[in-house]
Design an enzyme around this catalytic site. Structure first.
Site, mmCIF file in Angstrom:
data_model
loop_
_atom_site.group_PDB
_atom_site.id
_atom_site.type_symbol
_atom_site.label_atom_id
_atom_site.label_comp_id
_atom_site.label_asym_id
_atom_site.label_seq_id
_atom_site.Cartn_x
_atom_site.Cartn_y
_atom_site.Cartn_z
ATOM 1 N N GLU A 42 0.836 -1.215 0.000
ATOM 2 C CA GLU A 42 0.000 0.000 0.000
ATOM 3 C C GLU A 42 0.871 1.265 0.000
ATOM 4 O O GLU A 42 1.843 1.360 0.756
ATOM 5 C CB GLU A 42 -0.858 -0.023 1.277
ATOM 6 N N LYS A 114 -9.356 1.869 -2.202
ATOM 7 C CA LYS A 114 -9.582 1.420 -0.830
ATOM 8 C C LYS A 114 -10.941 1.904 -0.348
ATOM 9 O O LYS A 114 -11.287 3.077 -0.532
ATOM 10 C CB LYS A 114 -8.474 1.971 0.065
ATOM 11 N N CYS A 150 -5.407 -3.082 2.400
ATOM 12 C CA CYS A 150 -5.222 -3.083 3.863
ATOM 13 C C CYS A 150 -6.515 -3.238 4.670
ATOM 14 O O CYS A 150 -7.065 -4.314 4.753
ATOM 15 C CB CYS A 150 -4.464 -1.815 4.266
ATOM 16 N N LYS A 193 1.126 -8.938 16.669
ATOM 17 C CA LYS A 193 0.413 -8.666 15.413
ATOM 18 C C LYS A 193 0.519 -9.843 14.443
ATOM 19 O O LYS A 193 -0.440 -10.124 13.702
ATOM 20 C CB LYS A 193 0.985 -7.392 14.760
ATOM 21 N N ASN A 379 15.258 18.482 39.179
ATOM 22 C CA ASN A 379 15.180 18.712 37.739
ATOM 23 C C ASN A 379 16.423 19.421 37.202
ATOM 24 O O ASN A 379 16.816 19.195 36.054
ATOM 25 C CB ASN A 379 13.923 19.517 37.409
#
Lengths: 561, 561
Positions: A42, A114, A150, A193, A379
């Site tokens: 894509e 798409k 996709c 994934k 800091n």
């Protein structure tokens, strides 16, 4: 039956000329090795995500010119599918489509738009694109192909508790009597994934009895990492062939072949490691703005892991470590940093920050008269280190890598303009508890204790005041990370989290409020590599100025019911 | 005929309870003063923009509970229109609608769903909302009302060269034989917006011969400033009544009354001034996190204007200025800063940064051996100042205001973790040339040279090395700002800019490339007050890692044609 090639390439956003050169080179290689049809990911012509480059008419002119050039340069005797933004000819609606184009014989033979435009998390596709209106098969040398882009494959009943979209392109294409689904993707990595893709693709195959080709982009573009993970599934859902993750690859599949011969088990920690390495390498290489990477070494585990990842990504000769002890630093902070640098074989400097800290103390003595030392002074220490690192970065063109983890970034346990300084936040999407796992894997992978045992074993501390420990201000990281995961990735509110964990409600409310209140720090944070389903940054948009009174509002809800 | 009241209120994002209290108070006041129908702005129950708070189911539960409470608490004898997110009952599509709800007699009597969902610039509405499908009139005590939400009125032929949307709710409502349009908005300010609203609303009125009521929210939420500017136009387009901008207001209109009695001319510089003042005040008040504002004073015009705006927003007793000279500072930098502080009557400190600069020089002497002083050393100076300001900010809970202007932020003429430090960037959407206009207005408004003449007259300089002037590195600001405006607000590429200005192509390319290359700095910038049609920040999404070769690509395009 035609032979397909899956070209898992790593484009650079905006670099039309280099991306097209790469497409031509891969297509020629695939053709030479017998492919009839070569499939690219894509938006591979412009890279993903192109963001507001898409709003420039001249950029789209240049994409059109690049596509015209591609038609002439691609091998004419094979088919080539590429992804690119194309203009919407209709004067109503968004100006572009996100398209898959089939080149054949020196021209565009087919175009697929798409339909499902992800507009959530890191995705803003409806900002730019008009959704396509139809799903029809295309024919290529006797093969009927269900080509789609996709997200068009993700509107699956088994996966979602709620349908975002009316249309289901997969069902519509299946009804077109196709021989194979072909999906071109820019589908980002998150831990796990690979298995999610296995599940959804094999379910689609089994439901329709049709094989599935998925070609995903690879490479990192700023915060988003694409893992590739391209593959072909048989009609029964089993994996026939698959590409290695996190690298470019040209994969071949004869469309008549159904012999399952791919077994590529994924381990979460390995994927996480490899994703971060790719993220560092691509940021460094694609910007081309730096000679080396630079890491401030505290002796703690976050900076050690960051530094080890940088060495794997760039090589030891392109990484420099600096330790910057103050009077509150433990002896271990210098020793462990030096040991790490020696183990990794990198350039190493020791620059104590005491002189600068003392200068600020005297410069501010009038204004700070009669105040107690506190966060301001802590800091100052962190910021003198951040300033030192940036001075070295500016002087020698070094990319400063930030080392803060997701647990700290969540609750604001980090100093703006101090330890948050840097061009890229390597671990800002990795919880502290996962960083220990990552450190273990790094030591296992390299077959030695590259990361010193004492770095792994010591209790976490910012070392900004005598004897300080993270656990003085925060719950232990197992508790903290469990709460944060349920809130950030799990989208749960405090009442659910209390019910699910049994943790004290006040603690959970305090942590969630800390997350919200520290949005102002994260808004100024370096971009961080996204490795989860919900990272800070472009995919999580929370107001800075707001007053969501969760405890009051939810307690009132509970009284009602 | 029913009498309407336009309730231009200032909600806080997420603060359902305070927002509803305000709605009830305004509604009661309006009812007591004779209104039959009280109209509040878009999403006033949750504030705008609520961003990803909308993704929390518990937040939406709380909105529903707040609406149920409103039904009970609102005066039952008047109608009240409020804006709120409501759940989409359909299990397909986005989970929410952006709705206008008519309360009457203790219940919701009508509901209108927003149809046109802006998903561009700072707007992400399609991330959260499903578009409404219909446009129908509602009746209230004999009045037929064309109620709609914000963007629904902006799909106008005269305004747009391209239609983003298929539907035209205005035309559809007009066909419903309505007596009046009622639009509830959260429409952000930009310089010139008042005139744009006048134009589009009066065109709608004239086209359809129908009067128009527009109720816009007021107040700033982080970077976005809403100006209010609520108004009623007669059927002939003339303004009948209008609310003052930048403050809460309850406006009344008898729906039978057509007598034009509003004349509120707007001056751009005044709007700009008032917008910035409101932006500072609301950031300060709505966060509630600070005791004072703090400004680093350089003697230059940006810090002087920032400081004067802060004093107008918060009062002199809530602003502190600090000058921090180094060896390269001109004498004027301290004297002009002291004069400004005296003119404004604010607390003022002088903290020379030499000691810290020298400490860093000696700490870095080994690592920097045999290098020439350059940007690294200049940045050390800027960062010691930034560190000093943050120390004071942390110690005393002061909100540090950043002073950088849009011209500098565009081309990266600013130091990350140095002069870019701060919680809010007041001028980051104001070009340098406009800051001079603003300074002139501030001196005109206050009837005295609050901003010293010498501050206005001196040539701009960062004073980071001897005799340094901005013009050493940048073209003069008239030239620079003209290029930047055409690129950033005008969305023009370099070839158009060269044609339009006659400027040298290399210069234009260099400036545009600088803008792109410095995205990495802006990604870490403080949120800035948006006062133009295209501000940096959430509304301009540009990749950091990219390689758009504009010069090559566009020159190739020109060769083709």
């Amino acid at each position: 039956m035609p032979s397909l090639s899956l070209a898992q390439i790593n484009p650079t956003v905006g670099d039309l000329s280099a991306n097209c050169d790469k497409i031509v080179a891969f297509a020629r290689d695939a053709a030479a090795r017998g492919a009839d049809l070569v499939v690219f990911p894509e938006l591979c012509v412009c890279g993903y995500p192109p963001l507001d480059l898409l709003e420039s008419p001249r950029f789209i002119d240049a994409v059109e010119a690049a596509l015209a050039d591609l038609a002439l340069r691609l091998p004419p005797d094979v088919g080539v599918i590429v992804g690119a933004p194309i203009r919407n000819p209709n004067p109503i609606g968004k100006r572009l489509f996100n398209a898959a184009l089939l080149f054949e014989g020196g021209r565009v033979a087919a175009e697929v738009r798409k339909r499902l435009l992800p507009t959530y998390d890191v995705f803003d596709e409806y900002r730019y694109f008009e959704p396509g209106a139809t799903s029809t098969a295309l024919s290529f040398r006797g093969l009927r192909i269900g080509l789609h882009v996709c997200e068009d494959m993700w509107n699956n009943e088994e996966q979602a508790d709620h349908h975002l979209y009316e249309a289901n392109p997969i069902d519509l294409l299946a009804a077109e009597h196709i021989d194979v689904f072909v999906n071109i993707s820019a589908s980002p990595f998150a831990v796990g994934k690979h298995e999610r893709r296995n599940k959804i693709v094999s379910e689609i195959c089994r439901e329709h009895g049709i094989p599935f080709v998925l070609v995903n982009t690879v490479g990192a573009n700023t915060e988003i990492i694409f893992d590739g993970d391209s593959r072909v599934h048989a009609a029964d859902g089993s994996l026939i062939v698959c590409a290695p993750s996190f690298e470019e690859h040209l994969l071949f599949w004869d469309s008549g072949d159904t012999a399952t011969r791919c077994s590529m088990p994924h381990r979460d920690v390995v994927d996480l490691h490899d994703a971060l390495v790719l993220g560092i390498r691509d940021y460094f290489e694609k910007t081309g703005a730096f000679d080396k990477a630079l890491v401030g070494l505290s002796g703690g585990i976050d900076s050690a892991v960051t530094c080890a990842l940088a060495v794997t990504a760039l090589g030891a000769d392109r990484v420099t470590g600096i330790t910057m002890p103050s009077r509150y630093s433990s002896p271990g902070s210098v020793d462990d940093s030096a040991a790490l640098a020696a183990n990794l074989g990198i350039e190493f400097h020791n620059i104590p920050v005491g002189p600068a800290v003392d200068s600020f103390a005297s410069m501010l003595s009038d204004v700070f008269a009669n105040t107690e030392p506190g966060v301001a002074e802590e800091n100052i220490q962190s910021r003198t280190r951040g300033l030192t690192l940036m001075a070295v970065s500016n002087k020698f063109r070094y990319l400063l890598l930030t080392t803060g983890n997701k647990s700290e970034m969540s609750v604001g346990y980090a100093t703006l303009y101090g330890d948050m300084n840097g061009g890229l936040a390597v671990l800002s999407d990795v919880y502290k508890t996962d960083i220990y796992t990552l450190a273990g894997y790094i030591n296992e992978r390299d077959g030695a204790n590259v990361i010193p045992r004492s770095t792994i074993d010591k209790p976490p501390s910012a070392e900004l005041r005598p004897g300080q420990l993270d656990s003085d201000s925060l719950p232990d990281y197992d508790t903290l990370d469990r709460i944060l995961r349920l809130y950030i990735e799990g989208h749960r509110e405090y009442d659910d989290i209390v019910r699910m964990t049994g943790f004290d409600a006040e603690l959970v409310i305090r942590i969630l409020d800390l997350v919200d209140q520290n949005e102002y720090k994260r808004r100024q944070a370096a971009p961080g590599l996204r490795v989860s389903t919900k990272a800070f940054g472009m995919g999580r948009r929370v107001p800075i100025v707001m007053n969501w009174q969760r405890a009051d509002a939810i307690q009132r809800l509970e009284t009602r019911t």
